[in-house]
Design an enzyme around this catalytic site. Structure first.
Site, PDB file in Angstrom:
ATOM      1  N   SER A 205      86.841  49.808  86.702  1.00 51.10           N
ATOM      2  CA  SER A 205      85.303  49.584  86.517  1.00 51.10           C
ATOM      3  C   SER A 205      85.092  48.113  86.267  1.00 51.10           C
ATOM      4  O   SER A 205      85.877  47.618  85.369  1.00 51.10           O
ATOM      5  CB  SER A 205      84.857  50.407  85.659  1.00 51.10           C
ATOM      6  OG  SER A 205      83.682  50.121  85.152  1.00 51.10           O
ATOM      7  N   HIS A 207      82.963  47.200  84.596  1.00 48.81           N
ATOM      8  CA  HIS A 207      81.995  47.254  83.377  1.00 48.81           C
ATOM      9  C   HIS A 207      83.102  46.679  82.355  1.00 48.81           C
ATOM     10  O   HIS A 207      82.917  46.026  81.253  1.00 48.81           O
ATOM     11  CB  HIS A 207      81.628  48.341  82.943  1.00 48.81           C
ATOM     12  CG  HIS A 207      80.242  48.896  83.598  1.00 48.81           C
ATOM     13  ND1 HIS A 207      78.993  48.195  83.324  1.00 48.81           N
ATOM     14  CD2 HIS A 207      80.275  49.422  84.757  1.00 48.81           C
ATOM     15  CE1 HIS A 207      78.409  48.551  84.092  1.00 48.81           C
ATOM     16  NE2 HIS A 207      78.669  49.384  84.966  1.00 48.81           N
ATOM     17  N   GLU A 257      73.862  51.335  94.533  1.00 49.81           N
ATOM     18  CA  GLU A 257      73.301  51.374  93.149  1.00 49.81           C
ATOM     19  C   GLU A 257      72.770  50.332  92.959  1.00 49.81           C
ATOM     20  O   GLU A 257      73.004  49.130  92.775  1.00 49.81           O
ATOM     21  CB  GLU A 257      74.892  51.258  92.114  1.00 49.81           C
ATOM     22  CG  GLU A 257      75.756  52.501  92.114  1.00 49.81           C
ATOM     23  CD  GLU A 257      76.717  52.493  90.914  1.00 49.81           C
ATOM     24  OE1 GLU A 257      76.769  51.467  90.243  1.00 49.81           O
ATOM     25  OE2 GLU A 257      77.594  53.407  91.111  1.00 49.81           O
ATOM     26  N   HIS A 260      73.106  48.263  89.264  1.00 50.72           N
ATOM     27  CA  HIS A 260      74.612  47.625  89.043  1.00 50.72           C
ATOM     28  C   HIS A 260      74.654  46.187  89.461  1.00 50.72           C
ATOM     29  O   HIS A 260      74.798  45.902  90.735  1.00 50.72           O
ATOM     30  CB  HIS A 260      75.788  48.646  89.592  1.00 50.72           C
ATOM     31  CG  HIS A 260      77.192  47.900  89.144  1.00 50.72           C
ATOM     32  ND1 HIS A 260      77.776  48.530  88.133  1.00 50.72           N
ATOM     33  CD2 HIS A 260      77.702  46.757  89.559  1.00 50.72           C
ATOM     34  CE1 HIS A 260      79.059  47.625  87.932  1.00 50.72           C
ATOM     35  NE2 HIS A 260      78.863  46.760  88.862  1.00 50.72           N
TER      36      HIS A 260
HETATM   37 ZN   LIG Z   1      77.511  50.080  86.635  1.00 56.66          ZN
END
Ligand SMILES: [Zn+2]
Length: 293
Positions: A205, A207, A257, A260
């Site tokens: 990820s 993130h 997305e 994001h």
């Molecule tokens: Zn995300």
């Protein structure tokens, strides 16, 4: 609400004490010095009372705001259940000369850009360096978001606010462990194939890099909001890219997305924006994004 508290403070906590002192100075009195000192003391007490009310009120409002902003998880809509994974059939090539390095921690860094996707991952103990201390509104770690990325985000947010738009970070940094529990939850709910189209496996990820933000609702509807449209057209000016653009699902390995964002710096973001026809990091650096198993 914070503005209201400020107005109340300046109108009563500041102006009122000044008036009291001015009146005491003008008013004829037998013992003028004593009178002025008494009024001054009263003015200071009024100022302090309103100041305490102001600070307490603003802190309370910030707390309420933060709680509202971060109340939901990395939400996904029902439509994700119907999304199927498509294989990487087209791979764009690039003629750009790039410096590729795999450093001692196994990180894939190209031209200073840390790559995290289905092919390239982060170790369990990777935590971002050069972070912003005490970023507000972040649910999981207020000291784990990249400093430059967060400062650029703040700039973007304030420009959006000036236009009457409200953007906020719904999800910023996420640890390996947190991603692991989220991913496992999605697999249990939708099955592994579907989960892989919208949720990264732990270590995969963005993130975890501290360089990625999910904005506002984290739903497909975000693209149709004024905020979503503005972000799509302007985020690159602040160094952010739409990491998973529409129509590039087979290249990034993820469904579109709109919420994001990934920070890559203004120069690269401007190139990848490509006048609205987003180019992915995979295309630009000629990389794959596929799990080994
Ligand atoms: Zn995300």
């Amino acid at each position: 609400m914070i503005n209201f508290i400020n107005i109340l403070f300046y109108s009563l906590g500041v102006i009122l004490p000044i008036l009291i002192i001015v009146v005491a100075l003008i008013k004829p009195s037998k013992n003028k010095l004593k009178n002025v000192l008494n009024k001054f003391l009263v003015a200071v007490i009024i100022f302090l009372i309103f100041y305490i009310v102001k600070v307490g009120g603003i802190n309370l409002m910030k707390k309420i705001n933060d709680n509202n902003e971060i109340k939901t998880e990395h939400l996904t809509t029902e439509t994700t259940k119907n999304t199927t994974t498509t294989k990487n059939t087209t791979k764009a090539t690039t003629t750009k000369e790039v410096t590729v390095s795999n450093n001692q921690n196994g990180l894939k860094i190209i031209d200073g850009i840390l790559i995290v996707n289905k092919t390239y991952s982060l170790s369990k103990d990777f935590i971002p360096k050069n972070t912003y201390k005490d970023a507000t509104g972040l649910k999981y770690c207020s000291e784990c978001i990249d400093k430059e990325a967060y400062e650029q985000y703040k700039l973007m947010k304030s420009d959006a606010t000036a236009l009457g738009l409200n953007i906020w970070i719904q999800s910023g940094y996420r640890s390996y462990e947190l991603q692991e529990s989220l991913y496992n939850k999605y697999v249990a709910r939708d099955g592994k194939t579907a989960a892989d189209t919208y949720s990264a496996r732990p270590g995969h990820s963005e993130h975890q890099t501290g360089l990625a933000f999910d904005l506002n609702s984290i739903t497909d509807d975000f693209q149709y909001t004024d905020e979503g449209k503005w972000v799509n057209e302007n985020a690159y000016k602040y160094g952010f890219i739409l990491r998973y653009p529409k129509g590039k699902e087979s290249i990034t390995g993820y469904k579109y997305e709109s919420w994001h964002l990934r920070y890559v710096g203004v120069e690269l973001a401007t190139k990848l924006y490509n006048n609205g026809d987003w180019i992915t990091l995979e295309e630009h650096f000629n990389l794959t994004s596929e799990y080994k198993n």
